[in-house]
Design a protein around this motif. Sequence first.
Motif, mmCIF file in Angstrom:
data_model
loop_
_atom_site.group_PDB
_atom_site.id
_atom_site.type_symbol
_atom_site.label_atom_id
_atom_site.label_comp_id
_atom_site.label_asym_id
_atom_site.label_seq_id
_atom_site.Cartn_x
_atom_site.Cartn_y
_atom_site.Cartn_z
ATOM 1 N N LYS A 11 -111.102 58.304 62.172
ATOM 2 C CA LYS A 11 -110.617 56.935 62.045
ATOM 3 C C LYS A 11 -109.132 56.857 61.729
ATOM 4 O O LYS A 11 -108.570 55.785 61.569
ATOM 5 C CB LYS A 11 -111.401 56.203 60.953
ATOM 6 C CG LYS A 11 -112.874 56.030 61.305
ATOM 7 C CD LYS A 11 -113.570 55.141 60.296
ATOM 8 C CE LYS A 11 -115.044 54.979 60.614
ATOM 9 N NZ LYS A 11 -115.820 56.228 60.501
ATOM 10 N N ARG A 12 -108.492 58.008 61.638
ATOM 11 C CA ARG A 12 -107.072 57.989 61.269
ATOM 12 C C ARG A 12 -106.196 57.575 62.453
ATOM 13 O O ARG A 12 -106.583 57.739 63.603
ATOM 14 C CB ARG A 12 -106.635 59.382 60.808
ATOM 15 C CG ARG A 12 -107.385 59.871 59.584
ATOM 16 C CD ARG A 12 -107.028 61.298 59.255
ATOM 17 N NE ARG A 12 -107.385 62.227 60.322
ATOM 18 C CZ ARG A 12 -106.962 63.480 60.402
ATOM 19 N NH1 ARG A 12 -106.145 63.959 59.495
ATOM 20 N NH2 ARG A 12 -107.344 64.256 61.392
ATOM 21 N N GLU A 13 -105.035 57.074 62.165
ATOM 22 C CA GLU A 13 -104.037 56.843 63.206
ATOM 23 C C GLU A 13 -103.691 58.207 63.794
ATOM 24 O O GLU A 13 -103.662 59.209 63.067
ATOM 25 C CB GLU A 13 -102.766 56.235 62.606
ATOM 26 C CG GLU A 13 -102.928 54.826 62.088
ATOM 27 C CD GLU A 13 -102.792 53.788 63.200
ATOM 28 O OE1 GLU A 13 -101.723 53.723 63.823
ATOM 29 O OE2 GLU A 13 -103.767 53.057 63.427
ATOM 30 N N ALA A 14 -103.388 58.265 65.093
ATOM 31 C CA ALA A 14 -103.182 59.562 65.729
ATOM 32 C C ALA A 14 -101.915 60.273 65.257
ATOM 33 O O ALA A 14 -101.737 61.468 65.492
ATOM 34 C CB ALA A 14 -103.153 59.404 67.236
ATOM 35 N N ILE A 15 -101.045 59.542 64.585
ATOM 36 C CA ILE A 15 -99.837 60.192 64.071
ATOM 37 C C ILE A 15 -99.334 59.410 62.862
ATOM 38 O O ILE A 15 -99.432 58.190 62.818
ATOM 39 C CB ILE A 15 -98.753 60.312 65.181
ATOM 40 C CG1 ILE A 15 -97.632 61.256 64.754
ATOM 41 C CG2 ILE A 15 -98.211 58.962 65.621
ATOM 42 C CD1 ILE A 15 -96.829 61.813 65.917
ATOM 43 N N SER A 16 -98.891 60.128 61.850
ATOM 44 C CA SER A 16 -98.358 59.481 60.654
ATOM 45 C C SER A 16 -97.492 60.479 59.901
ATOM 46 O O SER A 16 -97.610 61.684 60.099
ATOM 47 C CB SER A 16 -99.490 58.969 59.760
ATOM 48 O OG SER A 16 -100.349 60.036 59.396
ATOM 49 N N LEU A 17 -96.626 59.945 59.033
ATOM 50 C CA LEU A 17 -95.728 60.846 58.317
ATOM 51 C C LEU A 17 -96.296 61.167 56.951
ATOM 52 O O LEU A 17 -95.981 62.090 56.322
ATOM 53 C CB LEU A 17 -94.335 60.219 58.192
ATOM 54 C CG LEU A 17 -93.628 60.077 59.536
ATOM 55 C CD1 LEU A 17 -92.439 59.151 59.430
ATOM 56 C CD2 LEU A 17 -93.168 61.440 60.043
#
Lengths: 384, 161
Positions: free
Chosen positions: B155-161
């Motif tokens: 369920k996570r965003e496909a990219i994050s910092l």
Amino acid sequence: MRTSKLAEHIPPSGIRVFFDLVLGMKDVISLGIGEPDFVTPWNVREAAIFSLEEGYTSYTSNKGIIELRKDISGYLENKHDLKYDPEDEILITVGVSEAFDLAVRAIINRGDKILVPEPYYVSYGPLVTLAGGHPVFIRQSPENGFKLTPEDILKHCDNKTKAIILNYPNNPTGVSYTRKELNAIAKVILKKNLIMISDEIYGDLTYDFDHTAFPTLAKMKDRTIYLNGFSKSYAMTGWRIGYACGPKDVIAMMTKIHQYTMLCAPIMSQMAAREALKNGERSTRDMKREYKRRREYVVSGLNEVGLSCHKPEGAFYAFPSIKSSGLSSMEFAKKLLDKERVALVPGTAFGPSCEGYVRISYASSISNIREALVRIKRFLCAQK
Amino acid sequence: MNEILEILEKDARTTPEEIARMTGSSAQAVKKAIKKFEKDGIILKYKTVINKEFVKDEGSDVRALIEVKITPKKDVGFNYLAERIYQFPEVSACYLMSGTYDLLVVVEGKNIHTVSNFVSSKLAPMENVRGTVTHFILKKYKEDGDILRQAKRDKREAISL
């Protein structure tokens, strides 16, 4: 609308365009995610559900519920032999992000300089600027494994320098420091009369030695704002819950700002955090073991395909050099996404000096990592 | 538990080379250790976990838990009868229990009929078996640590910092 000059002054996140590219694409294997791939342990989720059933839906004390502050105090004493008074030396915040913002706002007078080691977490510089300070970036050399040295600090200090930010284990490099290394840094901090903002959110994910909390070093407790939270240790990123510990005066100042902006951290997250501290040790330990295995796997895999990579001491990131590909970080990331559908973060998101590097997150299953390595290898071969 | 065992228990298909990579040892050493585990009967076998609820073609098996009360045999105690029971291929698990009964026998069959047949014709009539109570399983939610439903999507965003 006429917007704030100060806000306009903040550089836009150049990485956003690339992020949109990733988000718009299907079937991507992502090694670009900065949060655990585990979901919050069930006992913690269950505790939050129960608290809702019981009707805990109100504001709390600005500082956070006293029971949680006591639990944190007990946890820090138990784990690091670190004593903070739950009454007035601990503040519960909406994640470490808020805690950091409060910390810089609580200490900066207009024009103060704040040292920010680079590679840096993206929000440090802009938040210092918004607080009226000047971030001074200390570029750490890859030759030294991106480690901050006491000499680096000395070189960048002048009479306007007020504080330094240290994030260890580090996002994006995974670098951490032994007690001995930290002692050397502490000496300079004392000599230059600096405040230390220590972001230790990844502290529990340290693999090769015990994590040293900065305020446990000699004479450092009085000049350290210690930041920690639940996001990484307990896979609770979406709960937005963290805390700051420090001397009474600075915590009082931070609480004042916090009460006008956030009022308090969400009560359900605070209730969940209590359960995490009470019964979460096993989950943290299991996750850590899994991350450690992936670290070994990813680092040796990257080196094998020709992307040279130091072994990071903590967090869940590897920061390999992609110079052998002859591409820039951004080109590498874009082409890899386009050709092989693997997402990672170009190093330049963490500072211009990180050109030639990429951040790889191993908060992803071994099977994903395995497949991604195969694709990266194929990609590199096609580049030749 | 030994790290090699822990990795294999999660995914038996992990190759010795990969295990070596994860644990920072050599493939040779991992192979040797696995050989020894196999020889010592610590690793019994490698199998696939199948969610039979989702296997459409052959109608899922019926499973029952059977409480068995027995009179222990002199000198050999419970083991003698347990062995006679667990040898039947219908028995998928057999445990000696504390409490109000002695053996818990898990039996699998094509349908309720085959299972009750097994109980009435094989299990109950055994000498020293004093009584049985059969519980049919209506629905399986979780088995051996695995939740029996489709894997949840990340369920996570496909990219994050």
